[in-house]
Design a protein around this motif. Structure first.
Motif, PDB file in Angstrom:
ATOM      1  N   ARG A 199       0.842  -1.190   0.000  1.00  0.00           N
ATOM      2  CA  ARG A 199       0.000   0.000   0.000  1.00  0.00           C
ATOM      3  C   ARG A 199       0.880   1.244   0.000  1.00  0.00           C
ATOM      4  O   ARG A 199       2.052   1.195   0.334  1.00  0.00           O
ATOM      5  CB  ARG A 199      -0.926   0.005   1.197  1.00  0.00           C
ATOM      6  N   CYS A 200       0.269   2.351  -0.371  1.00  0.00           N
ATOM      7  CA  CYS A 200       0.973   3.637  -0.389  1.00  0.00           C
ATOM      8  C   CYS A 200       1.275   4.034   1.052  1.00  0.00           C
ATOM      9  O   CYS A 200       0.365   4.037   1.889  1.00  0.00           O
ATOM     10  CB  CYS A 200       0.102   4.692  -1.068  1.00  0.00           C
ATOM     11  N   PRO A 201       2.526   4.391   1.374  1.00  0.00           N
ATOM     12  CA  PRO A 201       2.833   4.793   2.751  1.00  0.00           C
ATOM     13  C   PRO A 201       2.189   6.125   3.134  1.00  0.00           C
ATOM     14  O   PRO A 201       2.036   6.413   4.310  1.00  0.00           O
ATOM     15  CB  PRO A 201       4.363   4.900   2.764  1.00  0.00           C
ATOM     16  N   SER A 202       1.762   6.905   2.154  1.00  0.00           N
ATOM     17  CA  SER A 202       1.169   8.212   2.432  1.00  0.00           C
ATOM     18  C   SER A 202      -0.344   8.123   2.629  1.00  0.00           C
ATOM     19  O   SER A 202      -0.872   8.522   3.661  1.00  0.00           O
ATOM     20  CB  SER A 202       1.497   9.173   1.290  1.00  0.00           C
ATOM     21  N   CYS A 203      -1.070   7.592   1.621  1.00  0.00           N
ATOM     22  CA  CYS A 203      -2.535   7.568   1.704  1.00  0.00           C
ATOM     23  C   CYS A 203      -3.077   6.197   2.121  1.00  0.00           C
ATOM     24  O   CYS A 203      -4.280   6.028   2.285  1.00  0.00           O
ATOM     25  CB  CYS A 203      -3.145   7.989   0.360  1.00  0.00           C
ATOM     26  N   HIS A 204      -2.191   5.212   2.259  1.00  0.00           N
ATOM     27  CA  HIS A 204      -2.537   3.853   2.703  1.00  0.00           C
ATOM     28  C   HIS A 204      -3.500   3.128   1.764  1.00  0.00           C
ATOM     29  O   HIS A 204      -4.158   2.174   2.179  1.00  0.00           O
ATOM     30  CB  HIS A 204      -3.090   3.855   4.136  1.00  0.00           C
ATOM     31  N   GLN A 215       5.089   9.222  -8.888  1.00  0.00           N
ATOM     32  CA  GLN A 215       4.142   9.677  -7.872  1.00  0.00           C
ATOM     33  C   GLN A 215       3.120   8.573  -7.592  1.00  0.00           C
ATOM     34  O   GLN A 215       2.849   7.732  -8.450  1.00  0.00           O
ATOM     35  CB  GLN A 215       3.383  10.901  -8.364  1.00  0.00           C
ATOM     36  N   CYS A 216       2.530   8.646  -6.399  1.00  0.00           N
ATOM     37  CA  CYS A 216       1.439   7.729  -6.086  1.00  0.00           C
ATOM     38  C   CYS A 216       0.270   8.043  -7.023  1.00  0.00           C
ATOM     39  O   CYS A 216      -0.093   9.208  -7.202  1.00  0.00           O
ATOM     40  CB  CYS A 216       1.011   7.896  -4.625  1.00  0.00           C
ATOM     41  N   ARG A 217      -0.294   7.022  -7.608  1.00  0.00           N
ATOM     42  CA  ARG A 217      -1.399   7.192  -8.556  1.00  0.00           C
ATOM     43  C   ARG A 217      -2.667   7.723  -7.859  1.00  0.00           C
ATOM     44  O   ARG A 217      -3.538   8.296  -8.495  1.00  0.00           O
ATOM     45  CB  ARG A 217      -1.694   5.842  -9.199  1.00  0.00           C
ATOM     46  N   TYR A 218      -2.746   7.554  -6.549  1.00  0.00           N
ATOM     47  CA  TYR A 218      -3.982   7.877  -5.831  1.00  0.00           C
ATOM     48  C   TYR A 218      -3.920   9.212  -5.082  1.00  0.00           C
ATOM     49  O   TYR A 218      -4.894   9.936  -5.031  1.00  0.00           O
ATOM     50  CB  TYR A 218      -4.328   6.739  -4.868  1.00  0.00           C
ATOM     51  N   CYS A 219      -2.755   9.535  -4.481  1.00  0.00           N
ATOM     52  CA  CYS A 219      -2.675  10.775  -3.704  1.00  0.00           C
ATOM     53  C   CYS A 219      -1.655  11.761  -4.263  1.00  0.00           C
ATOM     54  O   CYS A 219      -1.594  12.902  -3.818  1.00  0.00           O
ATOM     55  CB  CYS A 219      -2.348  10.476  -2.244  1.00  0.00           C
ATOM     56  N   GLY A 220      -0.839  11.328  -5.232  1.00  0.00           N
ATOM     57  CA  GLY A 220       0.125  12.234  -5.846  1.00  0.00           C
ATOM     58  C   GLY A 220       1.410  12.410  -5.063  1.00  0.00           C
ATOM     59  O   GLY A 220       2.285  13.175  -5.473  1.00  0.00           O
TER      60      GLY A 220
HETATM   61 ZN   LIG Z   1      -0.784   7.487  -2.043  1.00  0.00          ZN
END
Ligand SMILES: [Zn+2]
Length: 110
Positions: free
Chosen positions: A54-59, A79-84
């Protein structure tokens, strides 16, 4: 079948190096996952938390298309595809290094 694979890999060295690079990319991707989980003191093998990357930023749980070594990082422009959130270049560099090491090992032991 396995004998045929060995024969083809001997006949087509590019195929052998491509396979070695592919294995190196997959191992490198796993190593980045492992380093992150161990550093963050998160479970990496068992338990619900260890189930998916999972993304460490937006989980957000990452989908299969987000887990393709190097290609996913390039396609998402780092970049994360979900939170940038920016994804460190360390991840693709470890994957590339692992692929190169696998090809060097193949070259040395052919
Ligand atoms: Zn993210």
């Amino acid at each position: 079948m396995f004998d045929n694979l060995i024969l083809y890999l001997g006949l087509f060295p590019c195929l052998a190096y491509g396979l070695a690079a592919g294995c190196g990319l997959v191992l490198g991707s796993f190593l980045t996952f492992l380093f992150y989980r161990i550093k963050a003191r998160e479970p990496w093998l068992w338990g619900k938390e260890a189930a998916r990357s999972r993304c460490p930023s937006c989980h957000t749980t990452l989908k299969a298309r987000d887990l393709i070594p190097i290609l996913s990082w390039v396609m998402a422009r780092g970049q994360c595809r979900y939170c940038g959130q920016k994804i460190s270049t360390r991840y693709p560099l470890i994957e590339i290094t692992s692929a190169v090491v696998f090809m060097i090992i193949l070259y040395l032991f052919r």
